[in-house]
Design a protein around this motif. Sequence first.
Motif, mmCIF file in Angstrom:
data_model
loop_
_atom_site.group_PDB
_atom_site.id
_atom_site.type_symbol
_atom_site.label_atom_id
_atom_site.label_comp_id
_atom_site.label_asym_id
_atom_site.label_seq_id
_atom_site.Cartn_x
_atom_site.Cartn_y
_atom_site.Cartn_z
ATOM 1 N N GLN A 26 0.827 -1.192 0.000
ATOM 2 C CA GLN A 26 0.000 0.000 0.000
ATOM 3 C C GLN A 26 0.873 1.258 0.000
ATOM 4 O OE1 GLN A 26 -3.450 0.159 2.633
ATOM 5 N NE2 GLN A 26 -3.163 -1.993 3.168
ATOM 6 N N ILE A 27 0.240 2.392 -0.313
ATOM 7 C CA ILE A 27 0.925 3.688 -0.264
ATOM 8 C C ILE A 27 0.434 4.428 0.974
ATOM 9 C CG2 ILE A 27 1.415 5.848 -1.438
ATOM 10 C CD1 ILE A 27 0.805 4.515 -4.075
ATOM 11 N N TYR A 28 1.343 4.636 1.914
ATOM 12 C CA TYR A 28 1.013 5.302 3.171
ATOM 13 C C TYR A 28 1.552 6.729 3.155
ATOM 14 C CZ TYR A 28 0.228 0.511 4.741
ATOM 15 O OH TYR A 28 -0.228 -0.784 4.857
ATOM 16 N N GLY A 29 0.872 7.603 3.869
ATOM 17 C CA GLY A 29 1.341 8.964 4.021
ATOM 18 C C GLY A 29 1.537 9.296 5.481
ATOM 19 N N ILE A 30 2.549 10.112 5.759
ATOM 20 C CA ILE A 30 2.745 10.650 7.107
ATOM 21 C C ILE A 30 2.684 12.161 6.991
ATOM 22 C CG2 ILE A 30 4.239 10.809 9.121
ATOM 23 C CD1 ILE A 30 5.532 8.212 8.361
ATOM 24 N N ILE A 31 1.739 12.762 7.701
ATOM 25 C CA ILE A 31 1.603 14.203 7.693
ATOM 26 C C ILE A 31 1.759 14.735 9.105
ATOM 27 C CG2 ILE A 31 0.134 14.217 5.648
ATOM 28 C CD1 ILE A 31 -2.281 14.604 7.480
ATOM 29 N N GLY A 32 2.014 16.034 9.210
ATOM 30 C CA GLY A 32 2.177 16.650 10.509
ATOM 31 C C GLY A 32 3.048 17.881 10.406
ATOM 32 N N PHE A 136 16.517 -0.073 -8.636
ATOM 33 C CA PHE A 136 16.774 -1.470 -8.300
ATOM 34 C C PHE A 136 15.508 -2.209 -7.845
ATOM 35 C CE2 PHE A 136 17.330 0.920 -4.421
ATOM 36 C CZ PHE A 136 16.829 0.110 -3.412
ATOM 37 N N SER A 137 14.331 -1.621 -8.101
ATOM 38 C CA SER A 137 13.037 -2.220 -7.763
ATOM 39 C C SER A 137 12.941 -2.583 -6.280
ATOM 40 C CB SER A 137 12.782 -3.472 -8.618
ATOM 41 O OG SER A 137 12.735 -3.132 -9.981
ATOM 42 N N PRO A 138 13.058 -1.591 -5.390
ATOM 43 C CA PRO A 138 12.966 -1.858 -3.950
ATOM 44 C C PRO A 138 11.564 -2.291 -3.550
ATOM 45 C CG PRO A 138 12.945 0.493 -4.364
ATOM 46 C CD PRO A 138 13.224 -0.157 -5.684
ATOM 47 N N LYS A 139 11.471 -2.908 -2.389
ATOM 48 C CA LYS A 139 10.178 -3.375 -1.880
ATOM 49 C C LYS A 139 9.583 -2.431 -0.851
ATOM 50 C CE LYS A 139 11.371 -8.211 -2.733
ATOM 51 N NZ LYS A 139 11.601 -9.550 -2.117
ATOM 52 N N GLN A 166 2.648 0.977 -9.099
ATOM 53 C CA GLN A 166 1.927 0.267 -8.040
ATOM 54 C C GLN A 166 0.874 -0.681 -8.606
ATOM 55 O OE1 GLN A 166 3.175 0.402 -5.280
ATOM 56 N NE2 GLN A 166 1.712 -0.127 -3.687
ATOM 57 N N GLN A 167 0.280 -0.329 -9.731
ATOM 58 C CA GLN A 167 -0.707 -1.198 -10.355
ATOM 59 C C GLN A 167 -0.060 -2.462 -10.919
ATOM 60 O OE1 GLN A 167 -2.703 1.220 -13.269
ATOM 61 N NE2 GLN A 167 -4.131 2.108 -11.782
ATOM 62 N N LYS A 168 1.160 -2.323 -11.430
ATOM 63 C CA LYS A 168 1.848 -3.465 -12.044
ATOM 64 C C LYS A 168 2.452 -4.396 -11.000
ATOM 65 C CE LYS A 168 3.069 -1.024 -16.313
ATOM 66 N NZ LYS A 168 4.184 -0.528 -17.168
ATOM 67 N N GLU A 169 3.106 -3.818 -10.007
ATOM 68 C CA GLU A 169 3.797 -4.622 -8.996
ATOM 69 C C GLU A 169 3.768 -3.877 -7.661
ATOM 70 O OE1 GLU A 169 8.102 -6.831 -8.279
ATOM 71 O OE2 GLU A 169 7.779 -5.613 -10.074
ATOM 72 N N PRO A 170 2.709 -4.099 -6.862
ATOM 73 C CA PRO A 170 2.553 -3.355 -5.609
ATOM 74 C C PRO A 170 3.703 -3.584 -4.638
ATOM 75 C CG PRO A 170 0.504 -4.471 -6.212
ATOM 76 C CD PRO A 170 1.567 -5.006 -7.120
ATOM 77 N N VAL A 171 4.222 -2.489 -4.109
ATOM 78 C CA VAL A 171 5.213 -2.525 -3.040
ATOM 79 C C VAL A 171 4.722 -1.555 -1.962
ATOM 80 C CG1 VAL A 171 7.132 -3.120 -4.557
ATOM 81 C CG2 VAL A 171 6.627 -0.710 -4.109
ATOM 82 N N THR A 172 5.483 -1.406 -0.910
ATOM 83 C CA THR A 172 5.082 -0.528 0.188
ATOM 84 C C THR A 172 5.781 0.820 0.048
ATOM 85 O OG1 THR A 172 4.829 -2.456 1.632
ATOM 86 C CG2 THR A 172 4.914 -0.292 2.693
ATOM 87 N N TRP A 173 4.993 1.876 0.099
ATOM 88 C CA TRP A 173 5.502 3.240 0.038
ATOM 89 C C TRP A 173 5.138 3.965 1.321
ATOM 90 C CZ3 TRP A 173 7.386 5.424 -4.799
ATOM 91 C CH2 TRP A 173 7.275 4.563 -5.898
#
Length: 234
Positions: A26-32, A136-139, A166-173
């Motif tokens: 998933q794609i996570y956000g940190i705000i503040g 390098f296609s990180p996870k 993300q649609q092709k190969e989901p990783v964590t952001w």
Amino acid sequence: MKISNLEKNFGEFSLRIESLALPPGQIYGIIGPNGSGKTTAIKLIAGLLKPDGGAIDREGLSPRDITLAPRKPYLLHDSVYRNLVYPLRLRGIKPNPHEIDRCLKIAGLENRRDQFALSLSTGEQQKLSLIRALIFSPKLILLDEALSNLDLESVGLFERLILGRQQKEPVTWVIISHQLSHIQRLCSYLFFMHNGTVKAEGPATDVLLRPQNPHLKKYLQHEIFINEDAQWNS
């Protein structure tokens, strides 16, 4: 990834995160606000800082699987090309010429591959840092205000790149940004930090449109005012 009882102290500042879970893909956000501990948190996640207490379970990910792109990129005193392939060489991966050309074209640097990287403009250096982080296609990809020095067209380009990838190969952001519109377009889940702790979390639409925490409400009002004022004066 799971975080439990995480602690980090810098003088009078203390980071305290009791519990935080980031299911993969998933794609996570940190705000503040500034000084709330956002950058400290992702540096701990990346392994660049050692916690004073608690644990981070990266669930099998090693430093070779993680990348961090900061607001002020670190570049080698070398060419654009050598900066781009540096993560590959660290991992013993042979550069793919077609992939290198594709990345340089995305960043608009296809004619700058032999140029001294530090002679690029601030925006060009940032784009080089971004494509280097992805080469390098990180996870696990951590972006700390990494789109803040880009023009609107480039921001849109990298947003589409992130979502398309993300649609092709989901990783964590995990993305830190003060640009709420950018956060809303990219992130499915948000964490709000204030004074070194996570004060609120939830789906992006709930956090941004239906805030319950008073600190979060005040932060959103401030950021919306600042962003609207900047657009009005631009």
